[in-house]
Design an enzyme around this catalytic site. Structure first.
Site, mmCIF file in Angstrom:
data_model
loop_
_atom_site.group_PDB
_atom_site.id
_atom_site.type_symbol
_atom_site.label_atom_id
_atom_site.label_comp_id
_atom_site.label_asym_id
_atom_site.label_seq_id
_atom_site.Cartn_x
_atom_site.Cartn_y
_atom_site.Cartn_z
ATOM 1 N N PRO A 213 -32.015 49.049 25.975
ATOM 2 C CG PRO A 213 -33.223 51.033 25.832
ATOM 3 C CD PRO A 213 -33.395 49.566 26.033
ATOM 4 C CG LEU A 214 -25.744 49.055 26.429
ATOM 5 C CD1 LEU A 214 -24.446 49.526 25.804
ATOM 6 C CD2 LEU A 214 -25.513 47.781 27.222
ATOM 7 C CB CYS A 215 -29.204 54.127 29.770
ATOM 8 S SG CYS A 215 -30.729 54.097 28.801
ATOM 9 C CB THR A 216 -32.794 50.106 30.610
ATOM 10 O OG1 THR A 216 -33.466 51.185 29.978
ATOM 11 C CG2 THR A 216 -33.771 49.316 31.468
ATOM 12 C CB ALA A 219 -28.742 53.581 35.342
#
Length: 438
Positions: A213-216, A219
């Site tokens: 996931p891009l959020c992982t 961030a």
């Protein structure tokens, strides 16, 4: 004991050449219950001696394959590999020494085997397989692949199928023997273009790598692989240090490694190395020497059987051999059938089941994870209309607004044909739209 890592310039000539080939000649000249009656004719013997074989890849599998083919008395071998030798290769790619680091794999491997096995001629090609034209591939009677790349397998598979379709007579059919390993598992298969299932028919057996996931990545990275993927996906896109990422260019990999290292330092994550960066970016699966040896032996067995007709090779009925060495030694051979909708060896179209309100941008991204497609830069068009083109830049800019439109907005109809292309493959992927019920 101290191991000499200096270049091997010569080997002691203590091997009795007649003894070396004794068992091999016995197999060739003594027909068994499954031997083709014509296999022991003078013409067949001469044909084997003049056979020209191409080996693709000079890494873990390729080193074993070259050695086995030379010791099976194949006398005219070509090997193609664009990579150079890295220090991490030395634990399993036994044809290389520390003094060879930085040199081309194909060249070093060819010279090593020729010095060790008299009578064999191995021609090295230090380039990509895509750099060679049709005339280059037409000169070989068979191709043996020891690759760690799905993309390269798909390319050479499509090339050999095209040569068979365009050619005239049996000489245009070049059997492809493909080996692959993943840890303690591996497989060997024989692909006869136009007759057996091709590699593209079997593509859905190679599931695409699960996306992080891009959020992982953006961030909360937790693993060194997250830092590398951040450099690969986010940092590269933002900074664009080079016009286009070349995963085989050491300068590009070094840039990614340095940015990943900075990211890992920021979050106190250890374990980012150059070799890990290369492995994550190129999706390289760690190899085990014993598995390479077993699969290479299986591939060369099939090459010898195809070349001599001494025994039936993997073919129409059983064309796929799988091996597992996790808990014990287990092999199983079965027949993988051709697919009617294969874009390479059949011209059928596949149904594309989607929501009519799906954004075109989401559809484009989905082709990267579809097991039957796995495309990196897909371009889409329907009859009379280009939906999205990745290149050239002028067309990409012109069709980019379509990415934010739904299929309904683009007036896509049920059953309408869709043609998908990718610059990595010289073929078209054909679909027809099938809308999900509301």
């Amino acid at each position: 004991m101290e191991v000499d890592s200096s270049p091997l310039t010569a080997f002691p000539s203590t091997i009795d050449e007649a003894s070396r080939w004794k068992q091999l000649e016995h197999i060739r000249h003594t027909p068994g219950p499954y031997t083709d009656p014509d296999a022991i004719s003078p013409e067949a013997m001469a044909q084997f001696d003049n056979m020209k074989v191409l080996v693709i890849g000079a890494g873990g599998l390729g080193c074993e394959i070259l050695k086995n083919l030379a010791l099976s008395k194949f006398q005219d071998i070509h090997v193609i590999d664009m990579d150079t030798i890295d220090i991490s290769n030395l634990n399993r790619q036994f044809l290389f020494r520390q003094s060879d680091v930085g040199k081309f794999k194909a060249e070093v491997a060819a010279n090593f085997v020729m010095r060790r096995v008299r009578g064999v001629k191995i021609t090295a090609h230090n380039c990509k397989i895509q750099d060679k034209d049709d005339d280059f591939y037409k000169q070989f009677q068979m191709v043996v692949c020891g690759l760690d790349s799905i993309e390269a397998r798909r390319w050479i598979n499509a090339k050999l199928v095209a040569l068979a379709e365009e050619g005239d007579g049996p000489d245009s059919i070049k059997p492809m023997i493909d080996g692959g390993t993943e840890g303690f598992k591996g497989q060997a298969r024989v692909i006869v273009p136009g007759i057996t299932s091709c590699f593209e028919c079997q593509l859905d057996m190679h599931a695409p790598r699960a996306a992080i996931p891009l959020c992982t990545l953006a961030a909360i990275p937790r693993q060194p692989e997250h830092c590398i993927e951040w450099a690969h996906i986010i940092a590269w896109d933002e900074e664009k240090p080079f016009p286009q990422l070349d995963k085989d260019d050491p300068e590009h990999i070094t840039w990614l490694y340095q940015r990943a290292l900075e990211r890992a330092s920021e979050f106190n994550i250890p374990g980012v190395t150059y070799s890990l960066t290369q492995g994550v970016v190129k999706n390289i699966i760690p190899a085990i020497a014993s598995t390479n040896a077993i699969i290479a032996a299986a591939c060369c067995n099939e090459a010898f059987k195809l070349a001599t007709s001494a025994a039936p090779a993997l073919g129409m009925e059983d064309n796929y051999m799988m091996y597992s060495g996790n808990d014990s030694i287990y092999t199983y051979t079965y027949s993988h059938e051709r697919k009617d909708d294969c874009p390479v060896c059949n011209s059928g179209s596949r149904p594309l089941e989607v929501d009519q309100d799906m954004l075109l941008g989401d559809l484009v991204e989905s082709f990267a994870v579809r097991p039957e497609a796995q495309l990196k830069k897909p371009s889409l068009r329907v009859q009379g209309k280009t939906l999205y083109m990745q290149s050239p830049a002028s067309l990409e800019q012109q069709t980019r607004p379509n990415l934010d439109k739904t299929l309904r907005d683009l007036a896509i109809e049920e059953g309408q044909a869709l043609v998908v292309t990718d610059p990595a493959f010289a073929l078209e992927f054909n679909y027809f739209f099938k809308f999900k019920a509301a």
